[in-house]
Design a protein around this motif. Structure first.
Motif, PDB file in Angstrom:
ATOM      1  N   TYR A 108       0.816  -1.206   0.000  1.00 19.43           N
ATOM      2  CA  TYR A 108       0.000   0.000   0.000  1.00 19.43           C
ATOM      3  C   TYR A 108       0.852   1.259   0.000  1.00 19.43           C
ATOM      4  CZ  TYR A 108      -4.414  -2.367   0.015  1.00 19.43           C
ATOM      5  OH  TYR A 108      -5.493  -3.113  -0.373  1.00 19.43           O
ATOM      6  N   SER A 109       2.041   1.207   0.579  1.00 16.99           N
ATOM      7  CA  SER A 109       2.943   2.363   0.491  1.00 16.99           C
ATOM      8  C   SER A 109       3.302   2.629  -0.968  1.00 16.99           C
ATOM      9  CB  SER A 109       4.207   2.127   1.310  1.00 16.99           C
ATOM     10  OG  SER A 109       3.904   2.099   2.679  1.00 16.99           O
ATOM     11  N   PHE A 110       3.548   1.559  -1.728  1.00 14.79           N
ATOM     12  CA  PHE A 110       3.815   1.714  -3.156  1.00 14.79           C
ATOM     13  C   PHE A 110       2.577   2.251  -3.881  1.00 14.79           C
ATOM     14  CE2 PHE A 110       3.810   0.015  -7.522  1.00 14.79           C
ATOM     15  CZ  PHE A 110       4.909   0.704  -8.005  1.00 14.79           C
ATOM     16  N   PHE A 111       1.411   1.738  -3.508  1.00 17.80           N
ATOM     17  CA  PHE A 111       0.157   2.233  -4.088  1.00 17.80           C
ATOM     18  C   PHE A 111       0.006   3.731  -3.813  1.00 17.80           C
ATOM     19  CE2 PHE A 111      -4.512   2.869  -3.545  1.00 17.80           C
ATOM     20  CZ  PHE A 111      -4.869   2.709  -4.872  1.00 17.80           C
ATOM     21  N   TRP A 112       0.325   4.158  -2.579  1.00 16.50           N
ATOM     22  CA  TRP A 112       0.217   5.593  -2.248  1.00 16.50           C
ATOM     23  C   TRP A 112       1.219   6.413  -3.043  1.00 16.50           C
ATOM     24  CZ3 TRP A 112      -4.281   5.739  -1.042  1.00 16.50           C
ATOM     25  CH2 TRP A 112      -4.872   4.971  -0.059  1.00 16.50           C
ATOM     26  N   PHE A 113       2.360   5.835  -3.342  1.00 15.69           N
ATOM     27  CA  PHE A 113       3.342   6.518  -4.185  1.00 15.69           C
ATOM     28  C   PHE A 113       2.717   6.845  -5.544  1.00 15.69           C
ATOM     29  CE2 PHE A 113       6.559   6.025  -7.563  1.00 15.69           C
ATOM     30  CZ  PHE A 113       7.402   7.084  -7.251  1.00 15.69           C
ATOM     31  N   LEU A 114       2.043   5.866  -6.149  1.00 15.08           N
ATOM     32  CA  LEU A 114       1.413   6.081  -7.454  1.00 15.08           C
ATOM     33  C   LEU A 114       0.241   7.059  -7.375  1.00 15.08           C
ATOM     34  CD1 LEU A 114       1.433   2.394  -8.734  1.00 15.08           C
ATOM     35  CD2 LEU A 114       3.075   4.214  -9.277  1.00 15.08           C
ATOM     36  N   VAL A 115      -0.615   6.861  -6.384  1.00 17.62           N
ATOM     37  CA  VAL A 115      -1.801   7.713  -6.230  1.00 17.62           C
ATOM     38  C   VAL A 115      -1.406   9.157  -5.910  1.00 17.62           C
ATOM     39  CG1 VAL A 115      -3.836   8.116  -4.778  1.00 17.62           C
ATOM     40  CG2 VAL A 115      -3.326   5.816  -5.599  1.00 17.62           C
ATOM     41  N   SER A 116      -0.285   9.333  -5.232  1.00 20.68           N
ATOM     42  CA  SER A 116       0.133  10.681  -4.846  1.00 20.68           C
ATOM     43  C   SER A 116       0.371  11.576  -6.059  1.00 20.68           C
ATOM     44  CB  SER A 116       1.371  10.636  -3.961  1.00 20.68           C
ATOM     45  OG  SER A 116       2.507  10.240  -4.698  1.00 20.68           O
ATOM     46  N   SER A 117       0.745  10.996  -7.189  1.00 22.64           N
ATOM     47  CA  SER A 117       0.948  11.815  -8.392  1.00 22.64           C
ATOM     48  C   SER A 117      -0.339  12.539  -8.768  1.00 22.64           C
ATOM     49  CB  SER A 117       1.458  10.968  -9.552  1.00 22.64           C
ATOM     50  OG  SER A 117       0.502   9.999  -9.928  1.00 22.64           O
ATOM     51  N   VAL A 118      -1.453  11.849  -8.666  1.00 19.37           N
ATOM     52  CA  VAL A 118      -2.756  12.468  -8.958  1.00 19.37           C
ATOM     53  C   VAL A 118      -3.094  13.504  -7.892  1.00 19.37           C
ATOM     54  CG1 VAL A 118      -5.219  12.029  -9.251  1.00 19.37           C
ATOM     55  CG2 VAL A 118      -3.551  10.399 -10.158  1.00 19.37           C
ATOM     56  N   ALA A 119      -2.829  13.185  -6.633  1.00 13.60           N
ATOM     57  CA  ALA A 119      -3.146  14.110  -5.536  1.00 13.60           C
ATOM     58  C   ALA A 119      -2.329  15.391  -5.636  1.00 13.60           C
ATOM     59  CB  ALA A 119      -2.904  13.425  -4.191  1.00 13.60           C
ATOM     60  N   ILE A 120      -1.069  15.286  -5.988  1.00 10.76           N
ATOM     61  CA  ILE A 120      -0.210  16.468  -6.112  1.00 10.76           C
ATOM     62  C   ILE A 120      -0.743  17.391  -7.203  1.00 10.76           C
ATOM     63  CG2 ILE A 120       2.093  17.245  -6.822  1.00 10.76           C
ATOM     64  CD1 ILE A 120       3.109  14.549  -5.506  1.00 10.76           C
ATOM     65  N   VAL A 121      -1.039  16.831  -8.357  1.00  8.55           N
ATOM     66  CA  VAL A 121      -1.554  17.628  -9.475  1.00  8.55           C
ATOM     67  C   VAL A 121      -2.932  18.201  -9.129  1.00  8.55           C
ATOM     68  CG1 VAL A 121      -2.309  17.531 -11.887  1.00  8.55           C
ATOM     69  CG2 VAL A 121      -0.183  16.401 -11.192  1.00  8.55           C
ATOM     70  N   MET A 122      -3.777  17.388  -8.493  1.00  5.99           N
ATOM     71  CA  MET A 122      -5.117  17.846  -8.116  1.00  5.99           C
ATOM     72  C   MET A 122      -5.033  19.011  -7.120  1.00  5.99           C
ATOM     73  SD  MET A 122      -8.363  15.511  -7.031  1.00  5.99           S
ATOM     74  CE  MET A 122      -8.314  15.469  -5.253  1.00  5.99           C
ATOM     75  N   ASP A 123      -4.160  18.907  -6.127  1.00  8.91           N
ATOM     76  CA  ASP A 123      -3.991  19.986  -5.151  1.00  8.91           C
ATOM     77  C   ASP A 123      -3.534  21.264  -5.851  1.00  8.91           C
ATOM     78  OD1 ASP A 123      -3.482  21.003  -2.241  1.00  8.91           O
ATOM     79  OD2 ASP A 123      -1.590  21.352  -3.310  1.00  8.91           O
ATOM     80  N   ASP A 124      -2.531  21.149  -6.703  1.00 13.24           N
ATOM     81  CA  ASP A 124      -2.018  22.319  -7.411  1.00 13.24           C
ATOM     82  C   ASP A 124      -3.080  22.933  -8.324  1.00 13.24           C
ATOM     83  OD1 ASP A 124       0.441  22.039  -6.193  1.00 13.24           O
ATOM     84  OD2 ASP A 124       1.324  20.934  -7.872  1.00 13.24           O
TER      85      ASP A 124
END
Length: 141
Positions: A108-124
Motif C-alpha cells: 500500500y505504500s507503493f500504491f500511495w506513491f502512485l496515487v500521490s501523483s494524482v493528488a499532487i496535481v489535483m492539489d495544485d
C-alpha cells in the motif's frame, strides 16, 4: 491572504481530499468508513503543502516519495487509533507481506506513491483555479 480565507481554503481542500480518499477506497474495496474521510483530508493537506515553499522547489518524484511516506504514517496513526485502540476493525493487513501490526504494508505504500501523483496535481490545480495561486510548474527529477 486573510486568516478566515486561509481557514476556508484548507477546509475546502480537506473536504475534497477526504472525499477523494473515501471514494477511492469504495472503488477499490467496495466500501469505506468515515474515518477514511478524515485521514484522507489530512493526507491531502499534508501532501499539498510539500510544494508550497517558494524558496525550496522539490522535484515531482521527491514529492511522490514524501507523499507516500506521509500517507503511510497517517494511515498508521489512524489504524492504531481506530483499529487497535478503539477496536473498530476497519482494515487489517496482517495477511499481506511486510506489514506492520496489520495497519500498514509495503504494497500500500507503493500504491500511495502512485496515487500521490494524482493528488499532487489535483492539489495544485485546485489552488490555481479556486484560490488564484501560482500556476503549477513541475520538474520531474
Amino acid at each position: 491572504m486573510e486568516k478566515r480565507l486561509q481557514v476556508e481554503k484548507y477546509m475546502i481542500l480537506f473536504a475534497i481530499g477526504g472525499m477523494a480518499y473515501f471514494f477511492l477506497e469504495v472503488l477499490v474495496r467496495g466500501y469505506s468508513h468515515y474515518t477514511m474521510f478524515l485521514c484522507g483530508g489530512a493526507c491531502f493537506i499534508c501532501c499539498g503543502l510539500l510544494n508550497e515553499n517558494k524558496k525550496i522547489r522539490i522535484s515531482f518524484l521527491s514529492q511522490m516519495v514524501l507523499s507516500s511516506v506521509i500517507i503511510t504514517v497517517l494511515e498508521l496513526i489512524t489504524g492504531l487509533i481506530v483499529n487497535v485502540w478503539l477496536r473498530m476493525d476497519i482494515w487489517d493487513y496482517s495477511n499481506l507481506p511486510y506489514n506492520f501490526k496489520g495497519q500498514i504494508c509495503l504494497l500500500y505504500s507503493f500504491f500511495w506513491f502512485l496515487v500521490s501523483s494524482v493528488a499532487i496535481v489535483m492539489d495544485d490545480f485546485l489552488r490555481y483555479k479556486l484560490f488564484d495561486e501560482e500556476k503549477p510548474h513541475y520538474k520531474f527529477l
